[in-house]
Enzyme design. Structure first.
Site, mmCIF file in Angstrom:
data_model
loop_
_atom_site.group_PDB
_atom_site.id
_atom_site.type_symbol
_atom_site.label_atom_id
_atom_site.label_comp_id
_atom_site.label_asym_id
_atom_site.label_seq_id
_atom_site.Cartn_x
_atom_site.Cartn_y
_atom_site.Cartn_z
ATOM 1 N N THR A 96 0.854 -1.186 0.000
ATOM 2 C CA THR A 96 0.000 0.000 0.000
ATOM 3 C C THR A 96 0.889 1.234 0.000
ATOM 4 O O THR A 96 1.585 1.512 0.975
ATOM 5 C CB THR A 96 -0.938 0.007 1.220
ATOM 6 O OG1 THR A 96 -1.739 -1.174 1.208
ATOM 7 C CG2 THR A 96 -1.853 1.226 1.173
ATOM 8 N N LYS A 171 -7.379 0.803 -3.551
ATOM 9 C CA LYS A 171 -6.952 0.324 -2.237
ATOM 10 C C LYS A 171 -6.970 1.444 -1.203
ATOM 11 O O LYS A 171 -7.407 1.256 -0.059
ATOM 12 C CB LYS A 171 -5.554 -0.284 -2.324
ATOM 13 C CG LYS A 171 -4.947 -0.701 -0.980
ATOM 14 C CD LYS A 171 -5.768 -1.775 -0.287
ATOM 15 C CE LYS A 171 -5.277 -2.053 1.126
ATOM 16 N NZ LYS A 171 -3.983 -2.735 1.174
ATOM 17 N N LYS A 246 -0.173 4.830 8.413
ATOM 18 C CA LYS A 246 0.423 5.070 7.099
ATOM 19 C C LYS A 246 -0.644 5.056 6.011
ATOM 20 O O LYS A 246 -0.731 5.982 5.184
ATOM 21 C CB LYS A 246 1.496 4.021 6.823
ATOM 22 C CG LYS A 246 2.252 4.212 5.511
ATOM 23 C CD LYS A 246 1.735 3.323 4.393
ATOM 24 C CE LYS A 246 1.984 1.856 4.679
ATOM 25 N NZ LYS A 246 1.572 1.000 3.536
#
Length: 314
Positions: A96, A171, A246
């Site tokens: 990611t 995502k 994050k």
């Protein structure tokens, strides 16, 4: 069967690569953590010392890395993937990252005559272990079709999201919604506790009612309700606060770039930051439930057992 390089054999990478081995592929992996490397070997993965060794004659290469800077270094470094990949190798990043890093991978690959597909995943460690991950693929249609065949043994769903960067964009939006859902589940779980509801009974109600969600079905933050909930293990991480922060931060960054207002995502981000400020970045992201508790305590969480606080107490 194919030969597949796998760079990054951590909590997600090992079970993912193990499914590839079980499907008959040869998997050569690179991992700097000795314990993770040993776990990989136990699953039939050949652990090698360099990216170049992993890529030699490989039909495909997958990366599973913690942060955008790791992806940039592993792909673009002097001994990285771009330096050693063959034109016939399809490159896939399951990490990611921000959209810009993913697009950089696409453009750099294209400039070198290489094939790259952004291939982020959803489903967590449970999905990795069960082989039921959702893969979100972005790239040229023919490249995405090749990638889909490779990832199939690890997947419950493989979705072609569009051109370069579409997979990672999907995502980031998905994970932003996840962390907002975790916040809602956390608050609901603690209100149910304070109202005297039996945790499993309330979960049974919410699971088949309008309060249902993926985090509720998978991560409910009260012990004794779901076998694999972090609440049964002192909130040791299945998806750490640091990684959640994050991902949520990348989504908020995308909101800033596009001008989309994301007040709920910013609140989720602030709660993750609060846990990090308490020294709890290594714990499970569902520990945000303690921020809803009237006194900050949480059933299933004992700070005295928390090794991450040893340095703070010293």
């Amino acid at each position: 069967m194919s030969t597949i390089a796998f760079i990054g054999l951590g909590r997600m990478g090992v079970p993912m690569a193990a499914h590839l081995v079980a499907a008959g592929h040869t998997v050569r992996g690179v991992e700097i953590n000795p314990a993770a490397a040993d776990a990989a070997r136990a699953h039939g993965i050949e652990v090698v010392d360099s990216v170049a060794a992993a890529l030699a004659g490989a039909d495909a290469c997958l990366t599973s890395l913690p942060k955008p800077e790791h992806v940039s270094a592993v792909y673009g470094g002097d001994d990285g993937i771009f330096a050693h990949a063959e034109a016939s190798t399809v490159l896939m990043d399951t990490s990611t990252v921000d959209v810009e890093t993913s697009r950089w991978c696409h453009s750099e690959a294209e400039a070198r005559g290489l094939t790259f597909v952004d291939a982020p995943i959803s489903g967590g460690t449970a999905g990795a272990e069960a082989g039921t991950l959702t893969f979100m693929l972005g790239g040229a249609p023919d490249d995405v079709a090749r990638a889909a065949e490779i990832v199939d043994p690890m997947a419950g769903n493989v979705i072609a999201c569009g051109e370069a960067g579409a997979g990672i964009a999907a995502k980031l939006v998905n994970n932003m919604m996840l962390f907002i859902g975790v916040m809602a589940m956390s608050e609901g779980s603690q209100l149910a506790e304070q109202l005297g509801l039996d945790a499993k009974t309330f979960w049974d109600v919410a699971r088949v009612s309008s309060g249902d969600s993926w985090p509720l079905r998978t991560w409910y933050p009260v012990p004794g309700v779901l076998e694999k909930s972090a609440a049964n293990n002192n909130f040791d991480p299945t998806f750490s606060v640091d990684l959640a922060r994050k991902d949520c931060g990348l989504a908020v960054q995308a909101g800033d770039t596009t001008g989309v207002n994301l007040p709920a995502a910013r609140l989720a981000l602030a709660q993750l930051d609060e846990l990090i400020d308490e020294g709890l970045g290594g714990k499970d992201c569902t520990l945000v439930a303690k921020l809803a508790s009237p006194d900050g305590t949480l059933r299933g969480y004992d700070p005295a057992l928390d090794r991450t606080l040893e340095g703070t107490r010293a």
